[in-house]
Design a protein around this motif. Structure first.
Motif, PDB file in Angstrom:
ATOM      1  N   PHE A   1       0.830  -1.211   0.000  1.00 54.48           N
ATOM      2  CA  PHE A   1       0.000   0.000   0.000  1.00 54.48           C
ATOM      3  C   PHE A   1       0.865   1.262   0.000  1.00 54.48           C
ATOM      4  O   PHE A   1       0.463   2.289  -0.537  1.00 54.48           O
ATOM      5  N   ARG A   2       2.039   1.180   0.584  1.00 56.46           N
ATOM      6  CA  ARG A   2       2.935   2.344   0.558  1.00 56.46           C
ATOM      7  C   ARG A   2       3.401   2.641  -0.864  1.00 56.46           C
ATOM      8  O   ARG A   2       3.442   3.798  -1.300  1.00 56.46           O
TER       9      ARG A   2
ATOM     10  N   VAL B   1      -1.962  -2.725  -5.745  1.00 58.87           N
ATOM     11  CA  VAL B   1      -3.099  -2.078  -5.081  1.00 58.87           C
ATOM     12  C   VAL B   1      -2.944  -0.578  -5.293  1.00 58.87           C
ATOM     13  O   VAL B   1      -1.857  -0.090  -5.625  1.00 58.87           O
ATOM     14  N   GLU B   2      -4.030   0.147  -5.124  1.00 60.10           N
ATOM     15  CA  GLU B   2      -3.949   1.603  -5.209  1.00 60.10           C
ATOM     16  C   GLU B   2      -3.192   2.133  -4.003  1.00 60.10           C
ATOM     17  O   GLU B   2      -3.445   1.721  -2.872  1.00 60.10           O
ATOM     18  N   GLN B   3      -2.245   3.019  -4.244  1.00 64.10           N
ATOM     19  CA  GLN B   3      -1.443   3.546  -3.141  1.00 64.10           C
ATOM     20  C   GLN B   3      -2.349   4.190  -2.089  1.00 64.10           C
ATOM     21  O   GLN B   3      -3.251   4.962  -2.400  1.00 64.10           O
ATOM     22  N   ASP B   4      -2.107   3.830  -0.830  1.00 63.54           N
ATOM     23  CA  ASP B   4      -2.909   4.346   0.272  1.00 63.54           C
ATOM     24  C   ASP B   4      -2.014   4.384   1.504  1.00 63.54           C
ATOM     25  O   ASP B   4      -1.786   3.367   2.157  1.00 63.54           O
ATOM     26  N   LEU B   5      -1.487   5.570   1.806  1.00 65.35           N
ATOM     27  CA  LEU B   5      -0.548   5.698   2.918  1.00 65.35           C
ATOM     28  C   LEU B   5      -1.203   5.450   4.262  1.00 65.35           C
ATOM     29  O   LEU B   5      -0.554   4.959   5.198  1.00 65.35           O
ATOM     30  N   ILE B   6      -2.494   5.764   4.382  1.00 64.76           N
ATOM     31  CA  ILE B   6      -3.200   5.513   5.641  1.00 64.76           C
ATOM     32  C   ILE B   6      -3.277   4.010   5.903  1.00 64.76           C
ATOM     33  O   ILE B   6      -2.974   3.542   7.015  1.00 64.76           O
TER      34      ILE B   6
END
Length: 356
Positions: free
Chosen positions: A141-142, A147-152
């Motif tokens: 995720f980072r 997957v779509e990047q999602d820092l949360i």
């Protein structure tokens, strides 16, 4: 009374139980040879004992036997055999095997590359509490891998990895925990940078002046309008109030849209202002949030005596002394002086640093 055993004596007891055919002890003897616990390392001997436990259906042994084939430790490297044993262990929901099988699908080692299957297995392993699967999901995720990047989400998975770092079958150890903590720090830095960029972008989108008032104080608002009109003509600064809503417009959308563009919010503060349900529930919270997060400026004018403490605006300096509100000024000329100073203040806030 407890009896202290040397490593060699303990290993000897393990061997006796392993020879008796107990797969858990066969696995433990194999692990001793694999890691050199109480006995010299011997990868071939390790593979022999671990194989016995794996063939007897012991999930941890099936997983480790797969890893021996994956790495070529004590046996000839063979991804196909590694996959076979990983799958047998994974079918028993053994979390480390689920993770390692996911890695194989992610990289295409011994199987056709399949990112969806990799993610499914990582998620299963994560649900079963394995820190390394959580860590791997955090990295995906980072970086936006498969997957779509999602820092949360990345941060959530890294934090879960740290929480589960003492996973009994395969703990992270101090080095692993340090690595996870570094990733969390890295994500926090990325999130801070992203929020700063977003805040800058939102601030850049704010180019207008928004007037918030209670309809009962409309005559005060009307006194300010000529000054704003002059400001608009001489500087091209645009201002907005709800009198610009046309018949047929969605008035709530218009107000929200104008608030989103507000670089400056002028508030005519009075008891009437706080009495208004719409101002209290909709406009004021958005204005305070814009000032807090997006750099909007609040300029509030006390219209009449009122208790403004604990409303959120008390931390912002009023344009004039609340002890001498607009309605307490005896002449229009005195109020015009306030409006003129307000106009100059607005003009200065729209100047670029080079112009100031």
């Amino acid at each position: 009374m407890s009896v202290e055993l040397t490593d060699e004596e303990f290993t000897g007891i393990l061997r006796e139980k392993a020879i008796a055919g107990d797969p858990a002890f066969q696995y433990r003897v194999g692990s001793c040879y694999l890691w050199g616990n109480g006995i010299d390392k011997n990868y071939e001997e390790a593979a022999k004992w671990i194989k016995l436990a794996a063939e007897d259906g012991y999930a941890p042994a099936q997983h480790i036997y797969g890893r021996l084939f994956y790495k070529g430790t004590g046996v000839e490297q063979d991804y196909q055999n590694a996959i076979t044993w990983f799958k047998l262990s994974e079918q028993q929901e053994y979390a480390p095997a689920e993770n390692d099988l996911a890695v194989c699908y992610k990289n295409g080692d011994g199987v056709t590359q399949n990112h969806n299957e990799a993610i499914r297995l990582f998620i299963n392993s994560d649900k079963h509490g394995y820190w390394r699967a959580s860590y791997n999901l955090g990295r995906m995720f980072r970086d936006g891998q498969s997957v779509e990047q999602d820092l949360i989400k990345a941060k959530q998975y890294f934090e879960k990895a740290l929480d589960n770092s003492d996973f009994l079958a395969a703990p992270a150890g101090e080095n692993g925990k340090r690595l996870i903590k570094n990733k969390i720090d890295e994500i926090n830095a990325l999130l801070k940078e992203a929020e700063e960029k977003a805040a800058t972008a939102r601030k850049a989108e704010r180019t207008e002046v928004f007037i918030s008032y209670a309809h009962k104080d409309a005559e005060i608002r009307d006194e300010l309008k000529p000054h704003l009109k002059t400001l608009e003509r001489t500087t091209a600064i645009k201002w907005w109030d709800d009198t610009q809503i046309k018949p047929g417009d969605n008035w709530n959308e218009k107000i929200k849209g104008a608030l989103a563009k507000a670089k400056i919010a002028i508030l005519f503060v009075s008891a009437n202002f706080f009495e208004s349900d719409y101002v209290w529930r909709e406009e004021l919270p958005d204005i305070l949030a814009a000032a807090d997060k997006d750099g909007a400026t609040i300029l509030w004018l006390p219209v009449s005596y009122c208790d403004y403490d604990e409303t959120g605006i008390e931390k912002y300096q009023a344009v004039t002394d609340p002890k001498n509100p607009l309605r307490a000024l005896s002449t229009v000329a005195e109020r015009d002086k306030v409006y003129t100073e307000l106009s100059k203040r607005i003009k200065s806030l729209f100047k670029t640093p080079a112009e100031q």
